[in-house]
Design an enzyme around this catalytic site. Structure first.
Site, short mmCIF file in Angstrom:
data_model
loop_
_atom_site.label_atom_id
_atom_site.label_comp_id
_atom_site.label_asym_id
_atom_site.label_seq_id
_atom_site.Cartn_x
_atom_site.Cartn_y
_atom_site.Cartn_z
N ILE A 106 0.87 -1.18 0.00
CA ILE A 106 0.00 0.00 0.00
C ILE A 106 0.90 1.22 0.00
O ILE A 106 1.58 1.50 1.00
CB ILE A 106 -0.93 0.00 1.24
CG1 ILE A 106 -1.76 -1.28 1.27
CG2 ILE A 106 -1.82 1.25 1.24
CD1 ILE A 106 -2.46 -1.53 2.60
N GLU A 107 0.96 1.91 -1.13
CA GLU A 107 1.85 3.06 -1.27
C GLU A 107 1.19 4.35 -0.81
O GLU A 107 -0.03 4.41 -0.61
CB GLU A 107 2.30 3.19 -2.73
CG GLU A 107 3.14 2.02 -3.18
CD GLU A 107 3.62 2.12 -4.61
OE1 GLU A 107 4.49 1.32 -4.97
OE2 GLU A 107 3.13 2.98 -5.38
N CYS B 238 4.67 -2.51 3.06
CA CYS B 238 4.88 -3.69 2.22
C CYS B 238 3.80 -4.74 2.46
O CYS B 238 3.16 -4.78 3.50
CB CYS B 238 6.24 -4.30 2.53
SG CYS B 238 7.65 -3.23 2.16
N GLU C 139 4.15 -7.94 3.03
CA GLU C 139 4.47 -8.85 4.11
C GLU C 139 4.06 -8.26 5.46
O GLU C 139 3.46 -8.94 6.30
CB GLU C 139 5.97 -9.15 4.15
CG GLU C 139 6.51 -9.79 2.88
CD GLU C 139 7.00 -8.76 1.86
OE1 GLU C 139 6.30 -7.76 1.58
OE2 GLU C 139 8.10 -8.97 1.32
N CYS D 256 11.90 -7.33 1.87
CA CYS D 256 12.89 -6.29 2.16
C CYS D 256 13.42 -6.48 3.57
O CYS D 256 12.90 -7.27 4.36
CB CYS D 256 12.28 -4.90 1.98
SG CYS D 256 11.17 -4.39 3.32
N CYS E 10 10.85 -5.87 6.43
CA CYS E 10 9.90 -6.99 6.55
C CYS E 10 10.56 -8.21 7.19
O CYS E 10 9.95 -8.90 8.00
CB CYS E 10 9.31 -7.35 5.19
SG CYS E 10 8.17 -6.10 4.59
#
Length: 141
Positions: free
Chosen positions: A50-51, A60, A62, A93, A96
């Site tokens: 979700i940006e 992110c 995850e 990343c 995460c």
């Protein structure tokens, strides 16, 4: 019998991660990511990236899955599948990986990094995040 069950669960996690990409809100990167997290209870929690226009509030896939699960009372997890739109396998990343380490045994927790065509590469969290900072590193009074 156990291997057959594990293989079915792996395939289900991969399919759920790919499905979760459909809910991605990624207007800035146009890079969709989906995740499916398997709790010890057997329940699967999905998440997508979700940006945000300010970038740092972006979350992110995850972490979305982990936060959903923890907010519903789950704190023990077995595996996660992560799928993106790229050609190659998609690894979580660093942030995460650290969030997963908070709740997961690094030597037992499986990470399925999904590539094109539902192929995946499997690693443990410990392989992805060696020498991680964990609860044992926090001194309490």
């Amino acid at each position: 019998m156990r291997e057959e069950k594990d293989e079915r669960l792996e395939k289900e996690l991969i399919k759920e991660a790919i499905r979760a990409k459909e809910f991605s809100y990624s207007p800035y990167s146009n890079f969709r990511v989906g995740a499916a997290l398997l709790a010890k209870s057997g329940k699967i929690y999905t998440g997508c990236n979700i940006e945000n226009a300010a970038y740092s509030p972006t979350n992110c896939a995850e972490r979305t899955a982990v936060f959903k699960a923890v907010s519903e009372g789950e704190k023990e997890f077995v595996a996660i599948a992560v799928a993106g739109d790229g050609e190659d396998y998609l690894a979580p990343c660093g942030v995460c990986r650290q969030v997963l380490r908070e709740f997961c045994d690094p030597d037992q927790f499986c990470v399925f990094m999904v590539g094109k065509g539902e192929n995946c590469q499997k690693m443990t969290l410990g392989e992805l995040l060696p020498a991680a900072f964990s609860k044992k590193d926090v001194k309490s009074k």
